[in-house]
Design an enzyme around this catalytic site. Structure first.
Site, PDB file in Angstrom:
ATOM      1  N   HIS A  45       0.830  -1.440   0.036  1.00  0.00           N
ATOM      2  CA  HIS A  45      -0.076  -0.027  -0.085  1.00  0.00           C
ATOM      3  C   HIS A  45       0.854   1.240   0.120  1.00  0.00           C
ATOM      4  O   HIS A  45       0.810   2.205  -0.607  1.00  0.00           O
ATOM      5  CB  HIS A  45      -0.754  -0.256   1.181  1.00  0.00           C
ATOM      6  CG  HIS A  45      -1.812  -1.085   1.091  1.00  0.00           C
ATOM      7  ND1 HIS A  45      -3.234  -0.893   1.661  1.00  0.00           N
ATOM      8  CD2 HIS A  45      -2.030  -2.341   0.819  1.00  0.00           C
ATOM      9  CE1 HIS A  45      -3.988  -2.117   1.449  1.00  0.00           C
ATOM     10  NE2 HIS A  45      -3.122  -2.753   1.198  1.00  0.00           N
ATOM     11  N   GLN A 362      11.892  -4.846  -5.671  1.00  0.00           N
ATOM     12  CA  GLN A 362      11.279  -5.627  -7.004  1.00  0.00           C
ATOM     13  C   GLN A 362      11.350  -5.237  -8.355  1.00  0.00           C
ATOM     14  O   GLN A 362      11.687  -5.810  -9.339  1.00  0.00           O
ATOM     15  CB  GLN A 362       9.912  -6.416  -6.356  1.00  0.00           C
ATOM     16  CG  GLN A 362       9.395  -7.138  -7.510  1.00  0.00           C
ATOM     17  CD  GLN A 362       8.087  -7.760  -6.930  1.00  0.00           C
ATOM     18  OE1 GLN A 362       7.960  -8.663  -6.145  1.00  0.00           O
ATOM     19  NE2 GLN A 362       6.818  -7.292  -7.365  1.00  0.00           N
ATOM     20  N   HIS A 377       2.897 -14.202  -6.883  1.00  0.00           N
ATOM     21  CA  HIS A 377       1.496 -14.464  -6.320  1.00  0.00           C
ATOM     22  C   HIS A 377       0.612 -13.596  -7.069  1.00  0.00           C
ATOM     23  O   HIS A 377      -0.487 -13.755  -6.719  1.00  0.00           O
ATOM     24  CB  HIS A 377       1.830 -13.896  -4.985  1.00  0.00           C
ATOM     25  CG  HIS A 377       1.979 -12.676  -4.438  1.00  0.00           C
ATOM     26  ND1 HIS A 377       2.942 -11.932  -4.964  1.00  0.00           N
ATOM     27  CD2 HIS A 377       1.398 -11.837  -3.735  1.00  0.00           C
ATOM     28  CE1 HIS A 377       2.877 -10.682  -4.850  1.00  0.00           C
ATOM     29  NE2 HIS A 377       2.011 -10.558  -3.734  1.00  0.00           N
ATOM     30  N   ASN A 381       0.559  -4.602  -7.425  1.00  0.00           N
ATOM     31  CA  ASN A 381       1.784  -4.023  -7.637  1.00  0.00           C
ATOM     32  C   ASN A 381       2.941  -4.847  -8.679  1.00  0.00           C
ATOM     33  O   ASN A 381       3.483  -4.605  -9.511  1.00  0.00           O
ATOM     34  CB  ASN A 381       2.706  -3.797  -6.354  1.00  0.00           C
ATOM     35  CG  ASN A 381       1.677  -2.677  -5.597  1.00  0.00           C
ATOM     36  OD1 ASN A 381       1.034  -1.882  -6.297  1.00  0.00           O
ATOM     37  ND2 ASN A 381       1.898  -2.595  -4.263  1.00  0.00           N
ATOM     38  N   SER A 382       2.855  -6.201  -8.406  1.00  0.00           N
ATOM     39  CA  SER A 382       3.945  -7.130  -9.009  1.00  0.00           C
ATOM     40  C   SER A 382       3.186  -7.337 -10.323  1.00  0.00           C
ATOM     41  O   SER A 382       4.062  -7.484 -11.311  1.00  0.00           O
ATOM     42  CB  SER A 382       3.781  -8.393  -8.239  1.00  0.00           C
ATOM     43  OG  SER A 382       4.280  -8.314  -7.124  1.00  0.00           O
ATOM     44  N   GLU A 385       4.335  -4.096 -12.197  1.00  0.00           N
ATOM     45  CA  GLU A 385       5.623  -4.113 -12.341  1.00  0.00           C
ATOM     46  C   GLU A 385       6.160  -4.953 -13.528  1.00  0.00           C
ATOM     47  O   GLU A 385       6.948  -4.874 -14.267  1.00  0.00           O
ATOM     48  CB  GLU A 385       6.326  -4.281 -11.127  1.00  0.00           C
ATOM     49  CG  GLU A 385       6.302  -2.949 -10.085  1.00  0.00           C
ATOM     50  CD  GLU A 385       6.732  -3.309  -8.549  1.00  0.00           C
ATOM     51  OE1 GLU A 385       6.997  -4.601  -8.439  1.00  0.00           O
ATOM     52  OE2 GLU A 385       6.526  -2.461  -7.834  1.00  0.00           O
ATOM     53  N   ASP A 401      -7.212 -10.404  -4.428  1.00  0.00           N
ATOM     54  CA  ASP A 401      -7.336  -9.891  -5.830  1.00  0.00           C
ATOM     55  C   ASP A 401      -6.412 -10.870  -6.785  1.00  0.00           C
ATOM     56  O   ASP A 401      -6.580 -10.911  -8.022  1.00  0.00           O
ATOM     57  CB  ASP A 401      -7.146  -8.398  -6.289  1.00  0.00           C
ATOM     58  CG  ASP A 401      -5.750  -8.206  -5.912  1.00  0.00           C
ATOM     59  OD1 ASP A 401      -5.040  -8.711  -4.757  1.00  0.00           O
ATOM     60  OD2 ASP A 401      -5.211  -7.159  -6.505  1.00  0.00           O
ATOM     61  N   GLN A 402      -5.574 -11.725  -6.139  1.00  0.00           N
ATOM     62  CA  GLN A 402      -4.619 -12.382  -6.958  1.00  0.00           C
ATOM     63  C   GLN A 402      -5.217 -13.476  -7.999  1.00  0.00           C
ATOM     64  O   GLN A 402      -4.779 -13.447  -9.341  1.00  0.00           O
ATOM     65  CB  GLN A 402      -3.529 -13.101  -6.101  1.00  0.00           C
ATOM     66  CG  GLN A 402      -2.953 -12.311  -5.183  1.00  0.00           C
ATOM     67  CD  GLN A 402      -2.155 -12.908  -3.916  1.00  0.00           C
ATOM     68  OE1 GLN A 402      -2.179 -14.028  -3.811  1.00  0.00           O
ATOM     69  NE2 GLN A 402      -2.001 -11.948  -2.761  1.00  0.00           N
TER      70      GLN A 402
END
Length: 477
Positions: A45, A362, A377, A381-382, A385, A401-402
């Site tokens: 966050h 990351q 996962h 953000n991942s 990115e 949300d994954q």
């Protein structure tokens, strides 16, 4: 003196003249719009909100960033520090005092405990912070709070301060939540199988197994309670909804949601090669190790700051990485380190083929030319990115949300494959080979490069991020 003896016309002229003189004599900071950014102290966050602050400051605004730092948060900006960006400044004034836990309190380890604690104790602390800004001559023009911090919106609304929410997940997930909790679409019941379908305007058909976990989570789950409070504030008090996405990525979803909510895309909010965290020795070691690897050869594995995986999963993960014969960079948080098999650690330490770290920047790693695959996962953000870096993915979603992000990465954006559950070494090896060396690898890489170009266009002058930030700044001004 009674009101009968007052010359109201002269008093009005005197008051206007005095106000003009005071305005001319006021310090510069009091005349610059002041945006207060407020985040729950969770890494996923804090990061995008801080990048948003950088963009706002570079356009001449005074920005104050506030959270409740603690030992588990990678955050290198101390209370009272300042950083200049372009024509503006970011100040750091942290939430502290009152009944808030001290920064070294071990209870910060559990995210749901943190949310519950902030809901109970943060409002008076934030209210005092806002009052203090006015007393210091820099009254807050606007509060921007992350999603999952509804207490910040309540405080701003109660004090009459305009406020926005930075939605920290995809626009697709926001649309799903909005349509579900406001009964705007027919969703499968909790008892329906994972293959039951749902149709929401602006989204492709989705199966129940692709939906965010909080839709059917038990009502006592704190994350769900906070989400419902957020959705209520979006309808009742929030003036703007800022999205960490870009127009090219989610245009149909954004357009379909606009009649319901005042959404403004301001992403991708990823730091690229510029570090805004504490960085440190681990990060420097990671980059130096990557520098020694061939281009697009490294399997990068990271599961975020919250996900807990089992000992069996960790064992299968280590064995699967070894079976690929490829160099790997594996991020294992300190609280999961004991789950990692000794032979994996020994192999990584005894050769140049593997490296295990507790943390790394990351976005910086993903931007490195040696990285050829990202086992993730699928936190938002991942996801952003990876797309912005043009790196193919192997998805292994767990909750929140994954599952939705994994669906879009594999089936909509076409930049990766889904790793079945539970974690199995042979399946992991096959998935990695599929995106790095199999028959479809060239096509996956080409689509990844396309999304990298789209993200770069969004970040350029005149791109969707630039337009979104300008729209928001103009509204504040």
């Amino acid at each position: 003196m009674s009101s009968r003896g007052v010359n109201w016309k002269l008093l009005a002229l005197y008051t206007a003249s005095k106000s003009k003189v005071q305005s001319q004599q006021a310090p510069m900071s009091s005349r610059v719009p002041h945006v207060l950014l407020v985040s729950a102290p969770l890494q996923g966050h804090v990061n995008p909100l801080l990048v948003l602050g950088r963009h706002l400051a570079s356009r001449g605004l005074l920005v104050t960033f506030s959270t409740a730092p603690h030992g588990g948060l990678k955050f290198g900006h101390g209370d009272g520090s300042t950083v200049d960006f372009g024509r503006g400044t970011i100040r750091f004034e942290h939430l502290k005092g009152g009944a808030l836990w001290a920064s070294d309190d071990p209870r910060y380890h559990d995210a749901m405990d943190v949310l519950r604690h902030l809901e109970e104790t943060a409002p008076p602390v934030l209210a005092e912070l806002i009052r203090g800004q006015s007393e210091a001559g820099r009254a807050v023009s606007c509060v921007v709070a992350n999603a999952f911090a509804p207490w910040a919106s309540r405080v701003a609304s109660g004090m009459g301060v305009p406020h926005a929410m930075l939605w920290t997940e995809s626009c697709a997930v926001l649309s799903l939540f909005y349509h579900y909790f406001h009964s705007l679409a027919d969703f499968p019941s909790r008892e329906a199988g994972p293959g039951a379908m749902v149709a929401v305007p602006g989204l492709p058909p989705l199966a129940a197994g692709d939906l965010p976990a909080l839709i059917h989570a038990p009502e006592e789950i704190m994350w769900r309670q906070v989400l419902i409070a957020d959705l209520r504030s979006l309808r009742e008090t929030v003036t703007w909804v800022l999205l960490n996405t870009f127009d090219e990525l989610e245009r149909p979803t954004i357009e379909a949601l606009r009649p319901h909510l005042p959404v403004i895309p301001v992403g991708p909010l990823c730091s690229g090669t510029e570090s805004h965290g504490s960085g440190g020795h681990d990060d420097d070691d990671s980059v130096a190790w990557l520098d020694a690897q061939p281009p697009r050869s490294v399997v990068f594995v990271a599961f975020g700051s919250l996900l807990q995986i089992s000992r069996d999963e960790m064992s299968e993960l280590a064995a699967g990485l070894a079976a690929t014969g490829r160099p790997f960079l594996l991020v294992v948080r300190d609280d999961n380190r004991e789950l990692l098999p000794d032979d994996c650690l020994a192999a990584a330490a005894g050769s140049n083929r593997g490296k295990v770290v507790a943390w790394c920047e990351q976005a910086r790693v993903l931007a490195h030319g040696a990285v050829g695959c990202f086992v993730t996962h699928c936190g938002w953000n991942s996801t952003v990115e990876a797309l912005a870096s043009g790196v193919p993915v192997v998805t292994y979603p767990a909750w929140a949300d994954q599952p939705t992000n994994a669906k879009f990465l594999a089936d909509v954006y076409g930049v990766g494959v889904r790793l079945p559950k539970p974690m199995a070494r042979d399946a992991l090896r096959r998935c990695i080979e599929e995106v790095m060396g199999g028959p479809e690898a060239v096509a996956v890489l080409a689509r990844s490069a396309k999304w990298k170009a789209e993200a770069s266009a969004a970040l350029s002058t005149g791109g969707s991020l630039d337009k979104g930030i300008q729209e928001f700044v103009a509204a504040i001004l």
